[in-house]
Design a protein around this motif. Sequence first.
Motif, mmCIF file in Angstrom:
data_model
loop_
_atom_site.group_PDB
_atom_site.id
_atom_site.type_symbol
_atom_site.label_atom_id
_atom_site.label_comp_id
_atom_site.label_asym_id
_atom_site.label_seq_id
_atom_site.Cartn_x
_atom_site.Cartn_y
_atom_site.Cartn_z
ATOM 1 N N SER A 1 4.934 8.433 0.324
ATOM 2 C CA SER A 1 5.706 7.574 -0.586
ATOM 3 C C SER A 1 6.161 8.394 -1.798
ATOM 4 O O SER A 1 5.322 8.940 -2.522
ATOM 5 C CB SER A 1 4.849 6.394 -1.062
ATOM 6 N N PHE B 1 0.861 -1.196 0.000
ATOM 7 C CA PHE B 1 0.000 0.000 0.000
ATOM 8 C C PHE B 1 0.893 1.241 0.000
ATOM 9 O O PHE B 1 1.880 1.302 0.733
ATOM 10 C CB PHE B 1 -0.868 0.054 1.256
ATOM 11 N N ALA B 2 0.499 2.240 -0.789
ATOM 12 C CA ALA B 2 1.229 3.506 -0.824
ATOM 13 C C ALA B 2 0.662 4.463 0.225
ATOM 14 O O ALA B 2 -0.422 4.241 0.760
ATOM 15 C CB ALA B 2 1.126 4.128 -2.209
ATOM 16 N N SER B 3 1.421 5.523 0.497
ATOM 17 C CA SER B 3 0.920 6.582 1.378
ATOM 18 C C SER B 3 1.287 7.921 0.770
ATOM 19 O O SER B 3 2.029 7.996 -0.209
ATOM 20 C CB SER B 3 1.519 6.471 2.779
ATOM 21 N N ASP B 4 0.770 8.991 1.384
ATOM 22 C CA ASP B 4 1.083 10.342 0.917
ATOM 23 C C ASP B 4 2.575 10.632 1.037
ATOM 24 O O ASP B 4 3.096 11.516 0.355
ATOM 25 C CB ASP B 4 0.260 11.355 1.735
#
Lengths: 328, 170
Positions: free
Chosen positions: B125, B120-123
């Motif tokens: 990344s 999962f990506a995040s802000d």
Amino acid sequence: MRPFDLQRPDSLDHAHSLSDGETATLIAGGTNLLDLMKLQVETPERLVAIDRLGMNAIEDTEDGGLRIGALVTNTATANHDRIRADYPVLARAILAGATQQLRNRATTGGNLCQRTRCYYFTNIDQPCNKREPGSGCGAIDGIARLHGVLGTSPQCIATYPGDMAVAMSALDAVVEIEGAADTRRQVPVRDFHCLPGDTPWRDNVLEPGEIITAVILPAPVEGKQIYRKVRERSSYAFALVSVAAVIAMEGDTIARADLAFGGLAHKPWHDPRLAELLVGKVPDAALFDRAADLLLEDAQGYGENDFKIPLARRTLAAVLAEATETTI
Amino acid sequence: MPDTITINGTDHPLPSDPRTSLLDFLRQDLGLHGTKKGCDHGQCGACTVIVNGMRINSCLTLAALHDGDDVTTIEGLGTPENPSPLQVAFVEHDGYQCGYCTPGQVCSATAMLDEIKAGFASDASADLTSEMKATAEEIRERMSGNLCRCGAYANIVAAIRDVAEQGDAA
């Protein structure tokens, strides 16, 4: 929370027949609705839960785009391989909003329908024409830091709070809507949300009984995609100003400039004149200034949010400079 | 559709009042007091539980809509005799002062480390498509839904990093 009946239809047809838009309210992820029900801003007599009616797939469309089911969570959309690769502005916008806990529940359709975070709307002791038509607008001459500077009305200066729809506006996505008796229609995201005008209680064009079934992204286009969100703190805060941009260059000139703005208005703000101005021009600081002049020519501040006008100007210039690799 | 909800491996009948949030169901109906009510509006994260592998705010969801779902609360993650790796790390790193937010922090971090493993990506990344790492910056962004009124953030991040690194070594 006021008492309500909870109904769980087993099909979309059943859901249409249960939802009249007056006594009944649809619930999907519910993160915004239940919050407002606790505050008694929303007091439905019936809740119609559509959370298990499918609509949770992301599928390729025939023309190379994507169809995102209305119940696909924000987490699933932001982490979908093709969305991350072909529509990064959408993944970035979603990841810039809320928290992981909320994105895990929030749905595509629900996110489009989320209500404003205006402090007067969410406080039932305050006047608000959106919540209680005719009661007045507390934000005008009141606390208005989060509020709109474009397309406001003497009735309401609230903003649409979301990020996802701002990116969808820049991408020119389309909302797929189904009504009773199998009636279907498609509305561009750019036309889905309303300006407050004299009907500030109306957030969007959905009619009673209508249900969002999907959002359709057109085939991906060439260009750099950016979502820049300016907020009070670096995580878990609503946008003061945000810019979603899809910008392509051809040689030295701009070939595409699809822009949408969050935090400025009662809807994701899209001004088609910006692309007309920018396309075919060589990017420089003077051009970005002219784009901001055009965007903000009718902007009106309400005291506490006056800062949004220069902030929007600078954020637009920063995004255009980054996208076109121009020094300003 | 089953009319039960599974909490930490045990089936329970759903509440009869549809207004009951999952949080109130856990605390009031089942007496599972580990999950905390902070703001009751999805802002603080003290009520975080894991439903079907995903962390959510239990205050902002109706228990009646979770028929057939599998819920893990802090009571299901570990016990004083047999704490989870994150619980051990929070103790070792002093990842709390008053402890009220801690069950939510631990549930949130447990799911968060799984999200990183799942890519999962995040802000935070830099690249949406490369391998995700549990850096301090990533942990801060991914844990932004869990507030700590005492401000033990530095030690919370240290505890989570410790477990993430153990996981990398395993």
